[in-house]
Design a protein around this motif. Structure first.
Motif, mmCIF file in Angstrom:
data_model
loop_
_atom_site.group_PDB
_atom_site.id
_atom_site.type_symbol
_atom_site.label_atom_id
_atom_site.label_comp_id
_atom_site.label_asym_id
_atom_site.label_seq_id
_atom_site.Cartn_x
_atom_site.Cartn_y
_atom_site.Cartn_z
ATOM 1 N N SER A 69 11.964 38.968 19.627
ATOM 2 C CA SER A 69 12.922 38.574 20.665
ATOM 3 C C SER A 69 12.271 37.566 21.600
ATOM 4 N N SER A 93 17.456 37.662 19.490
ATOM 5 C CA SER A 93 16.917 38.894 18.919
ATOM 6 C C SER A 93 17.010 38.831 17.402
ATOM 7 N N HIS A 126 13.687 39.008 31.052
ATOM 8 C CA HIS A 126 13.819 39.609 29.725
ATOM 9 C C HIS A 126 12.715 40.640 29.503
ATOM 10 N N TYR A 146 19.311 43.987 24.659
ATOM 11 C CA TYR A 146 19.155 42.535 24.780
ATOM 12 C C TYR A 146 20.483 41.846 25.069
#
Length: 278
Positions: A15, A38, A52, A116
């Motif tokens: 990711s 991802s 993130h 995500y």
């Protein structure tokens, strides 16, 4: 052994966060400057202020908490479309509880969630693992608090110490809630169809009847009834509120299309409504 057959999805998929401009060679509007990628797929579009948190950072730090506390555990991991993820740490030690039936074992469990695509908050909470259904019960109120520090180019995750948190959970919630499980087990269900219909009429989880013109149990209702009757037979018990709650829990986790957070919310709602019958 049942704990050796837990779901083991790959959750450490690749990711990264990349600017949309670098990907498209086009300008993007303010607040939508970056893409979360991802496993080679764009799963979210976020702002420059977004931090993130990759699974490698979050879940490995979570596991280190248990290692540092010296807890023995088994892991279950779930990956939903490379977008949302959980790890359940099932604590297998002296802190286990048998509900008047040596086959009906309850263990403390910790669940950690990350996503995500923004569908799940990066979070952790205590719950319970039941040997028979193996889905996990989320009626505990004990959340695990940690802090996330964002800087322009970095996200730092600060985790608490598990030792005190786990002991506090055992003292304040584990045995208290398991006693409620026992009370539910002592309350027999005379008519399982009426029980399932009453809970569905009250909770609105789904419809009991097939349709307005057909009052027979729907496919989902039949699944709950079949699970309830199967567990009663498996454990050599009469149907009771505890088995009824777990039949709904099984449907919630295995058949209904809900996010992890929605499952936890419905789990608590169903538990409270069924416990009111005690």
């Amino acid at each position: 052994m049942y704990l050796s057959n837990l779901q083991q999805d790959e959750i450490f998929v690749s990711s990264e966060m990349k600017s949309l401009k670098s990907l498209t060679q086009m300008e993007s509007r303010r607040g939508l400057e970056n893409a979360i990628i991802s496993n080679g797929k764009i799963v979210n579009v976020v702002s420059n202020s977004y931090g993130h948190i990759p699974n490698q950072l979050f879940f490995k730090k979570a596991e280190q908490m248990l290692l540092d506390a010296g807890l023995n555990y088994h892991k279950r991991s779930v990956n939903r479309n490379d977008r949302s993820f959980i790890i359940d740490f099932i604590i297998e030690d002296s802190n286990q509880f048998k509900l008047k039936n040596k086959e009906d074992l309850i263990l403390p469990m910790l669940r950690f969630k990350n996503s995500y695509d923004g569908s799940e908050k990066t979070s952790g909470h205590f719950g319970f693992y039941r040997k028979v259904c193996s889905n996990g019960l989320h009626v505990s109120q004990a959340a695990i608090e940690f802090s996330i520090k964002h800087s322009k180019n970095n996200t730092e995750l600060i985790m608490p110490r598990m030792n005190g948190l786990f002991d506090k959970f055992l003292n304040n919630e584990f045995y208290t809630i398991v006693k409620k499980f026992e009370k539910m087990k002592d309350f027999k269900i005379i008519d399982t169809k009426e029980f399932v219909k009453a809970i569905l009429d009250k909770s609105k989880l789904f419809r009991y009847e097939c349709s307005d013109k057909n009052e027979e149990p729907s496919k989902k209702s039949r699944e709950v009834l079949e699970t309830l009757n199967y567990e009663a037979l498996l454990l050599n018990e009469e149907p009771n509120l505890w088995l009824g709650y777990n039949a709904f829990n099984s449907m919630l986790h295995n058949t209904l299309k809900k996010t992890f957070s929605q499952q936890e919310k419905w789990d608590k709602k169903l538990f409270n409504e069924i416990y009111e019958m005690v």
